[in-house]
Design a protein around this motif. Structure first.
Motif, PDB file in Angstrom:
ATOM      1  N   ASP A  16       0.882  -1.265  -0.009  1.00 38.88           N
ATOM      2  CA  ASP A  16      -0.135  -0.143   0.143  1.00 38.88           C
ATOM      3  C   ASP A  16       0.913   1.198   0.211  1.00 38.88           C
ATOM      4  O   ASP A  16       0.249   2.342  -0.241  1.00 38.88           O
ATOM      5  N   THR A 281       7.810   0.330  -7.855  1.00 42.16           N
ATOM      6  CA  THR A 281       6.394  -0.223  -7.925  1.00 42.16           C
ATOM      7  C   THR A 281       6.011  -1.636  -7.972  1.00 42.16           C
ATOM      8  O   THR A 281       7.014  -2.282  -7.705  1.00 42.16           O
ATOM      9  N   GLU A 282       4.847  -1.985  -8.242  1.00 44.65           N
ATOM     10  CA  GLU A 282       4.482  -3.503  -8.485  1.00 44.65           C
ATOM     11  C   GLU A 282       3.535  -3.322  -9.602  1.00 44.65           C
ATOM     12  O   GLU A 282       2.982  -2.582 -10.021  1.00 44.65           O
ATOM     13  N   LEU A 284       0.530  -4.578 -11.140  1.00 44.24           N
ATOM     14  CA  LEU A 284      -1.048  -4.890 -10.754  1.00 44.24           C
ATOM     15  C   LEU A 284      -1.741  -5.878 -11.493  1.00 44.24           C
ATOM     16  O   LEU A 284      -2.584  -6.736 -11.044  1.00 44.24           O
ATOM     17  N   ASP A 285      -1.419  -6.088 -12.687  1.00 40.96           N
ATOM     18  CA  ASP A 285      -2.299  -6.858 -13.842  1.00 40.96           C
ATOM     19  C   ASP A 285      -1.247  -7.450 -14.804  1.00 40.96           C
ATOM     20  O   ASP A 285      -0.188  -6.577 -15.346  1.00 40.96           O
ATOM     21  N   ARG A 298       1.310  -0.293 -10.852  1.00 43.97           N
ATOM     22  CA  ARG A 298       0.548   0.687 -10.018  1.00 43.97           C
ATOM     23  C   ARG A 298       1.456   2.112 -10.278  1.00 43.97           C
ATOM     24  O   ARG A 298       2.718   1.997 -10.006  1.00 43.97           O
ATOM     25  N   GLN A 343      -1.236   3.299 -14.880  1.00 47.42           N
ATOM     26  CA  GLN A 343      -2.563   2.998 -14.619  1.00 47.42           C
ATOM     27  C   GLN A 343      -3.411   4.409 -15.476  1.00 47.42           C
ATOM     28  O   GLN A 343      -4.539   4.289 -15.145  1.00 47.42           O
ATOM     29  N   VAL A 362       2.095 -10.952 -11.665  1.00 47.34           N
ATOM     30  CA  VAL A 362       1.456 -10.093 -10.980  1.00 47.34           C
ATOM     31  C   VAL A 362       1.982 -10.205  -9.323  1.00 47.34           C
ATOM     32  O   VAL A 362       2.217 -11.141  -8.949  1.00 47.34           O
TER      33      VAL A 362
END
Ligand SMILES: *Cc1c(COP(=O)(O)O)cnc(C)c1O
Length: 395
Positions: A16, A281-282, A284-285, A298, A343, A362
């Motif tokens: 987060d 970052t990471e 997400l999809d 992200r 995004q 992911v």
């Protein structure tokens, strides 16, 4: 390419708290120390604050620089506040009267005058302050540079028609305007291009310094300072490479020996700070579309516009994350090219295109290197109203 302290920090941050900018201030200070050591002692090293004006960055550089170059009223107030002990040089085209007044209030040490109109205005404002010392200026000139000298320049700002600085003939015509005014002409400034390697930088430095010496000789002036600008190249395709400060320093020593009465000054931005920051970052999809793999991260170019602005694939490292808590198979790209996008609802939100990866899933983290300059501060933060990244300064 990722420093151990940044990698450790990246492993501990909760998801987060992503995306996040992570800066390694110890690595920054070490790099600045090396740059300073590669330069002759007589050469003054200024940092161009627009590359990254975060106060933590300005302060980490303070022991290694002679001053800061600022390019707006906002920057000059901000930098003066963050590092009040060091001098400022105020450059940039289109200085408003209020900005010039603010600079005079803050006793900015050098004004880089960009036009005849600006020179006249500054002279009038200086006249309003008869109790102050005369205002120290450098004239910024847009000198022609020889064919090929700016060969690989990413961003040429001089040597051809441009809004920056004075045409050399005009600069010469400005000199009579200084007579009897409360301005002190200290020397010449030029910043002709960004993205020059050491050899090209040295050719430009010699051109500017020789021109300044000619001007001084023709008019019987003592021009004791020549600021040859910034724009030292960094290579986003080779994140381990560094600008050749040793060769540049050796060349500047030769130039300084030819001009013993001149103090040379340089004002790099990008090459000083770009290597000290990561955008973390990471994924997400992850999907395959018409045969190609896309990882949606992200964040995106609203946090780090650099690859969109410079039209390159931004260098990154994959930091694998082991656990996968969902009951369905983990989406992955395996041994194939992947496009890393953000995004935002636009195809321009691409950080790297079709870059081969061994594995990307992911939940894996991605650390974009070379995010310490012209990254967060040139980005369109509010587009789509995603949350801002975190900022972490590791000392
Ligand atoms: C932007 C700028 C710099 C710094 O350029 P870098 O490419 O970041 O080294 C130096 N001087 C002036 C006048 C500038 O506009």
């Amino acid at each position: 390419m990722i420093t151990p302290s940044v990698a450790a920090h990246a492993g501990h941050l909760p998801a987060d708290d992503l995306p996040a900018y992570v800066y390694d201030l110890a690595a920054l200070a070490e790099h600045a120390r090396e740059v300073r050591a590669a330069l002759p002692a007589s050469v003054e090293l200024y940092y161009a604050a627009k590359a990254n004006p975060a106060p933590q960055i300005l302060k980490a550089l303070a022991p290694h620089v002679s001053g800061y170059e600022v390019s707006s009223g906002g920057e000059l107030a901000h930098v003066r506040d963050a590092v009040p002990e060091l001098p400022l040089a105020f450059g940039g085209p289109g200085k408003a009267e209020a900005e010039l007044r603010r600079a005079l209030d803050l006793r900015v040490e050098r004004f880089h005058v960009e036009s005849e109109n600006e020179l006249r205005l500054l002279a009038d404002l200086a006249d309003e302050r008869p109790g102050d010392d005369p205002v120290d200026i450098l004239l910024r000139v847009n000198l022609p540079v020889g064919d090929g000298e700016l060969g690989g320049a990413a961003l040429a700002m001089g040597g051809r028609p441009s809004p920056f600085g004075l045409d050399p003939r005009r600069a010469e015509e400005c000199l009579p305007l200084l007579r009897g005014r409360r301005l002190r002409l200290r020397g010449i400034h030029a910043h002709l291009a960004s993205g020059l390697d050491a050899a090209a930088q040295l050719a430009v430095a010699a051109r500017v310094t020789d021109w300044a010496a000619g001007l001084a000789a023709r008019h019987g002036l003592a021009l004791g300072e020549v600021n040859v600008g910034g724009g030292m190249a960094v290579d986003y395709a080779r994140p381990h490479a560094r600008f050749d400060w040793a060769a540049y320093g050796a060349g500047l020593a030769e130039l300084a020996a030819r001009h013993p009465d001149v103090t040379l000054r340089i004002e790099p931005g990008r090459a000083l700070t770009v290597h000290c920051g990561w955008y973390l970052t990471e994924v997400l999809d992850l999907k395959h579309s018409h045969g190609e793999a896309f990882a949606v991260l992200r964040g995106g170019t609203h946090h780090m516009r650099t690859p969109a602005a410079k039209q390159h694939d931004h260098p990154f490292t994959v930091l694998p994350v082991g656990e996968w808590a969902r009951p369905w198979p983990r989406p992955a790209a395996l041994d194939e090219p992947v496009t890393l996008s953000g995004q935002l609802c636009t195809p321009k939100d691409t950080l790297a295109s079709r870059v081969p990866v061994a594995e990307l899933r992911v939940g894996d983290r991605v650390a974009f290197a070379m995010a310490g300059a012209y990254a967060w501060n040139i980005s369109h933060h509010d587009f789509l109203m995603h949350p801002a990244p975190g900022f972490h300064f590791l000392s």
